[in-house]
Write a protein that holds these residues in place. Structure first.
Motif, PDB file in Angstrom:
ATOM      1  N   UNK A 178       0.887  -0.929   0.328  1.00  0.00           N
ATOM      2  CA  UNK A 178      -0.077   0.231  -0.005  1.00  0.00           C
ATOM      3  C   UNK A 178       1.011   1.599   0.366  1.00  0.00           C
ATOM      4  N   UNK A 179       0.623   2.227  -0.356  1.00  0.00           N
ATOM      5  CA  UNK A 179       0.799   3.702  -0.861  1.00  0.00           C
ATOM      6  C   UNK A 179       1.246   4.349   0.648  1.00  0.00           C
ATOM      7  N   UNK A 180       1.429   5.022   1.035  1.00  0.00           N
ATOM      8  CA  UNK A 180       2.291   5.365   2.467  1.00  0.00           C
ATOM      9  C   UNK A 180       1.103   6.182   3.339  1.00  0.00           C
ATOM     10  N   UNK A 181       0.171   6.695   2.417  1.00  0.00           N
ATOM     11  CA  UNK A 181      -0.995   7.357   2.573  1.00  0.00           C
ATOM     12  C   UNK A 181      -1.302   6.355   4.119  1.00  0.00           C
ATOM     13  N   UNK A 182      -1.020   5.002   4.104  1.00  0.00           N
ATOM     14  CA  UNK A 182      -2.191   3.949   5.362  1.00  0.00           C
ATOM     15  C   UNK A 182      -1.398   3.986   6.187  1.00  0.00           C
ATOM     16  N   UNK A 183      -0.255   5.370   6.425  1.00  0.00           N
ATOM     17  CA  UNK A 183       0.491   5.557   7.828  1.00  0.00           C
ATOM     18  C   UNK A 183      -0.902   6.077   7.955  1.00  0.00           C
ATOM     19  N   UNK A 184      -1.401   6.849   8.251  1.00  0.00           N
ATOM     20  CA  UNK A 184      -2.392   7.828   8.697  1.00  0.00           C
ATOM     21  C   UNK A 184      -2.984   7.220   9.644  1.00  0.00           C
ATOM     22  N   UNK A 185      -3.509   6.089   9.312  1.00  0.00           N
ATOM     23  CA  UNK A 185      -4.634   4.598   9.738  1.00  0.00           C
ATOM     24  C   UNK A 185      -3.666   4.231  11.091  1.00  0.00           C
ATOM     25  N   UNK A 186      -2.409   3.501  10.317  1.00  0.00           N
ATOM     26  CA  UNK A 186      -2.207   2.758  11.724  1.00  0.00           C
ATOM     27  C   UNK A 186      -1.539   3.871  12.792  1.00  0.00           C
ATOM     28  N   UNK A 187      -1.485   5.518  12.268  1.00  0.00           N
ATOM     29  CA  UNK A 187      -0.490   6.497  13.419  1.00  0.00           C
ATOM     30  C   UNK A 187      -2.147   6.824  14.587  1.00  0.00           C
ATOM     31  N   UNK A 188      -3.272   6.886  13.860  1.00  0.00           N
ATOM     32  CA  UNK A 188      -4.984   6.864  13.950  1.00  0.00           C
ATOM     33  C   UNK A 188      -5.191   6.261  15.262  1.00  0.00           C
TER      34      UNK A 188
END
Length: 282
Positions: A99-109
């Motif tokens: 997955x693209x790096x945008x998914x890090x937002x979900x991990x951090x959230x």
């Protein structure tokens, strides 16, 4: 299934979750194939790790499969965060495969850390890219401004817009250039904290590895290659040092445009995180 991730989800201490998002890639797409590709190229790795005298299959790692994306990126990220939060609620550590790096937002959230440590070629501090605030070039900015992360350490960054460099000059951002990364990693003590390290006592950390942080000679299978990057051993040692403090981990931006080099290093880094975290918390 990620090789060796044989523990049932309910009993797992670590849970692999795939997030094959490929919605905003700005150059070479293919991150939708990343999670499966990482799993496939991890097949050859020995179960036993001499450094920690442990077996990956004995660490309590489970694989929950992929959370399939759809066109509404913010809605998908909220859903993904809920899935990852359920892992954290079960006292397990989420191991996210992009997955693209945008998914890090979900991990951090999901894990709500104090500090975001990112290995990345790019600052990813744009307010928006082509008018889209959910582009992968904005993910570190979203984590700081929208999720309330206290600070971000971006290791290996070597490019960004003028506005991004201006944002990086703020007190809540530390940029470690590739040529300084070895020294920064070496300053960490054995568990990633202490007087020599960059973390305060009790600070929680989320660790995100964008494979384009590595020099593309080592990981060409990624969307936006940027030369003059990090050595694989430096990133490995960063993961080993940060893992004991981390509540979550991801490795992202692997695509299918090489012979498996990027996927192979991504799978190895995930394993290094699990070995080091487990050794520090046993």
């Amino acid at each position: 299934m990620f090789p060796g991730a044989t523990t049932d989800r309910e009993a797992a201490s670590y849970v692999v979750v795939g997030a094959p998002l490929d919605a905003t890639t700005t150059f070479q797409p293919g991150t939708r194939f990343g999670p499966d590709r990482v799993r496939r190229f991890a097949e050859t790795y020995d179960d036993y790790d001499r450094r920690t005298d442990s077996r990956f299959s004995a660490l309590g790692v489970g694989d929950a499969g992929d959370v399939r994306p759809w066109d509404d990126v913010p809605a998908y990220l909220d859903h993904l965060a809920a899935e990852l939060r359920s892992v954290a609620y079960d006292d397990a550590v989420p191991l996210l495969l992009g997955g693209e790096h945008t998914v890090t937002y979900a991990g951090v959230k999901a894990v709500d850390p104090d500090v975001l440590v990112v290995a990345d070629a790019h600052l990813d501090l744009r307010e928006a890219y082509d008018g889209n605030p959910w582009n992968h070039a904005c993910v570190t900015r979203r984590c700081l401004d929208d999720l309330g992360v206290d600070r971000a350490v971006i290791v290996g960054a070597r490019t960004g817009s003028e506005a991004e460099w201006d944002r990086a000059a703020d007190a809540d951002v530390e940029v470690v250039a590739p040529e300084d990364a070895r020294e920064w990693v070496d300053a960490l003590d054995g568990d990633g904290s202490g007087e020599a390290g960059p973390f305060d006592d009790g600070e929680s950390v989320y660790c995100s590895i964008d494979v384009d942080g590595l020099d593309p000679a080592y990981a060409p299978g990624t969307g936006t290659m940027e030369p003059f990057g990090l050595e694989p051993r430096t990133v490995r040692d960063l993961v080993r040092a940060v893992a004991p403090l981390a509540d979550g981990f991801d490795v992202v931006e692997v695509n299918d445009r090489d012979d498996g080099q990027a996927a192979a290093v991504a799978g190895k880094l995930l394993r290094e995180f699990a070995y080091s975290h487990a050794a520090a918390t046993e």
